[in-house]
Design an enzyme around this catalytic site. Structure first.
Site, PDB file in Angstrom:
ATOM      1  N   HIS A  25       1.834   4.675  -2.874  1.00 23.40           N
ATOM      2  CA  HIS A  25       1.963   6.128  -2.683  1.00 23.40           C
ATOM      3  C   HIS A  25       3.377   6.591  -3.058  1.00 23.40           C
ATOM      4  O   HIS A  25       3.549   7.582  -3.771  1.00 23.40           O
ATOM      5  CB  HIS A  25       1.702   6.495  -1.220  1.00 23.40           C
ATOM      6  CG  HIS A  25       0.300   6.254  -0.764  1.00 23.40           C
ATOM      7  ND1 HIS A  25      -0.810   6.707  -1.441  1.00 23.40           N
ATOM      8  CD2 HIS A  25      -0.192   5.616   0.343  1.00 23.40           C
ATOM      9  CE1 HIS A  25      -1.907   6.359  -0.792  1.00 23.40           C
ATOM     10  NE2 HIS A  25      -1.562   5.695   0.293  1.00 23.40           N
ATOM     11  N   HIS A  81       0.828  -1.217   0.000  1.00 23.85           N
ATOM     12  CA  HIS A  81       0.000   0.000   0.000  1.00 23.85           C
ATOM     13  C   HIS A  81       0.859   1.261   0.000  1.00 23.85           C
ATOM     14  O   HIS A  81       0.669   2.160  -0.839  1.00 23.85           O
ATOM     15  CB  HIS A  81      -0.913  -0.009   1.230  1.00 23.85           C
ATOM     16  CG  HIS A  81      -1.835   1.169   1.301  1.00 23.85           C
ATOM     17  ND1 HIS A  81      -3.119   1.142   0.828  1.00 23.85           N
ATOM     18  CD2 HIS A  81      -1.647   2.428   1.802  1.00 23.85           C
ATOM     19  CE1 HIS A  81      -3.694   2.320   1.009  1.00 23.85           C
ATOM     20  NE2 HIS A  81      -2.824   3.117   1.618  1.00 23.85           N
ATOM     21  N   GLU A  82       1.806   1.317   0.919  1.00 24.23           N
ATOM     22  CA  GLU A  82       2.642   2.519   1.025  1.00 24.23           C
ATOM     23  C   GLU A  82       3.573   2.656  -0.168  1.00 24.23           C
ATOM     24  O   GLU A  82       3.883   3.775  -0.590  1.00 24.23           O
ATOM     25  CB  GLU A  82       3.449   2.491   2.331  1.00 24.23           C
ATOM     26  CG  GLU A  82       2.592   2.506   3.594  1.00 24.23           C
ATOM     27  CD  GLU A  82       1.640   3.694   3.649  1.00 24.23           C
ATOM     28  OE1 GLU A  82       1.991   4.775   3.126  1.00 24.23           O
ATOM     29  OE2 GLU A  82       0.539   3.539   4.211  1.00 24.23           O
TER      30      GLU A  82
END
Length: 428
Positions: free
Chosen positions: A26, A22-23
């Site tokens: 980003h 997920h990170e």
């Protein structure tokens, strides 16, 4: 392997991996769109390991609590930014760029799920054919016309090669309360179609045995009650049971198959059992005290820590391996991800309207327990579990809640409607 430590490790691996995915979404998109990333952290709390990248001086951190993570970008809202770096600050970017960076986290969760499902489909998933042994009189299954010997081949036109697929399809159908069509292959080989009222499924979180409550008893091989493995440190080992022992009776009740033994033990947590076993042609009497194990749904069952001896020939009729080629697997993996995303949204909607229990959203304890059980079964099942959790994370993060990615997207939408930045007072 079904120990607390093993479950904890499986949970950490699952959560740590999905947070990193997920990170990284980003991080990767921010870097590609020209935004400076100051820190990329997996976990919270005290840093265990940290280093700086050669490119752009980003600080990478692995922290002590692996239950989250974050990407810190250059942003004038969070501190002073040198004039020469302001063009790389997150807050200075266009709405399109900021939205792309925020969406990237959940998007990478969905991409991970697609890749994981693809690997599972190509590697092949072993399961049990959905054959019905018995149908309870006056049950939902009996009303639908289900019969012993039926094999469920599809639910609502979706193929169900295994019991796992049947349960998933029933779960998907439960959120709509619509009629369910069950395609079956009868014992004589003829095809038939049965229909069941979707209201019979109810709230799945409140049901410990969905098939049993529908009146369906799955057919399973009559495996002999012979011990194949004794787990060290557990009740069976303490009682002196050995691989090769055949369980003949328990408290005077005849045990003819391994399933009978499992049912007898699970119904008697923390109790003394007087069992008769056959070992090398001799009959022996053994006293055994079962352990009490609490399951994820709060039920307490008995456990002795013994595994039955595998009988490949008895399992052959029931064993199914569902596998697709690399090209055929990709659209199926995409469809599974899309379908599960929609199912997650429907469940959330039912919870918010009071139509379903909040228990349908499993908490950390349930996830940890499931992670341990799937990891102990094999990497294919563990990977499939991670795909499902990754989809849940992706969907939940897109909800319009201020602390989530969806909350930021909501603010961006309001900014677009207003035609300019939102006030600091409103954002706080």
């Amino acid at each position: 392997m079904d120990t607390i430590l093993f479950k904890l490790l499986a949970f950490i691996v699952a959560v740590g991996t999905l947070v990193a995915v997920h990170e990284f979404g980003h991080f990767w998109v921010a870097r590609r769109l020209g935004v400076k990333v100051l820190r990329f952290s997996i976990g919270f709390g005290r840093p265990l390991v940290r280093w700086r990248g050669r490119r752009d001086d980003t600080e990478y951190v692995i922290a002590a609590v692996p239950l989250g993570g974050y990407v810190k970008m250059l942003d004038e809202h969070e501190g002073d930014v040198p004039p020469q770096e302001r063009h790389r600050a997150f807050n200075r970017q266009s709405l399109r760029v900021r939205s792309a960076i925020v969406v990237a986290g959940p998007a990478f969760n969905f991409l991970f799920a697609i890749l994981a499902f693809w690997v599972v489909l190509v590697a092949g998933e072993e399961g049990v054919r959905p054959l019905i042994s018995a149908v309870a009189p006056q049950s939902a299954a009996a009303e639908a016309g289900m019969r012993p010997g039926d094999e469920i081949t599809a639910v609502n036109d979706a193929s169900t090669p295994t019991w796992s697929a049947v349960l998933y399809r029933l779960a998907a159908a439960s959120v709509d309360d619509a009629a369910i069509s069950l395609a079956v292959r009868q014992a004589d080989g003829a095809a038939a179609l049965r229909r069941m009222d979707g209201a019979h499924l109810g709230d799945l979180a409140e049901r410990n045995d969905l098939l049993g409550e529908l009146g369906i008893t799955p057919d399973r091989p009559a495996m002999p009650a012979v011990i194949g493995e004794v787990l060290p440190g557990e009740a069976a080992a303490a009682a002196g049971l050995q691989p090769g022992d055949r369980i003949v009776a328990a408290d005077g009740t005849a045990i003819s198959a391994w399933g009978d033994w499992v049912d007898y033990v699970q119904a008697r947590p923390g109790q003394m059992l007087k069992i008769s076993i056959e070992r090398a042609g001799q009959m022996l009497a053994v006293d055994l005290i079962t352990a009490a194990l609490e399951t994820a749904d709060g039920k307490v069952v008995g456990r002795v820590g013994a595994v039955n001896r595998h009988d490949a020939s008895a399992m052959e009729r029931y064993r199914v391996i569902y596998r697709l080629g690399p090209l055929a697997a990709m659209p199926v993996a995409v469809h599974q991800t899309w379908e599960l995303s929609g199912l997650t949204l429907k469940v959330i909607g039912r919870i918010l309207t009071g139509q379903a229990s909040v228990r349908n959203l499993s908490g950390p304890i349930t996830i940890a327990d499931t992670a341990g059980r799937t990891a102990s079964v094999g990497w294919v099942y563990f990977l499939k579990f991670m795909a499902i959790v990754s989809i849940s994370l992706g969907v939940l993060n897109l909800l319009p809640v201020p602390v989530l990615d969806g909350g930021h997207l909501l603010y961006f939408a309001l900014e677009a409607i207003k035609g300019g930045p939102l006030s600091e007072a409103f954002l706080q």
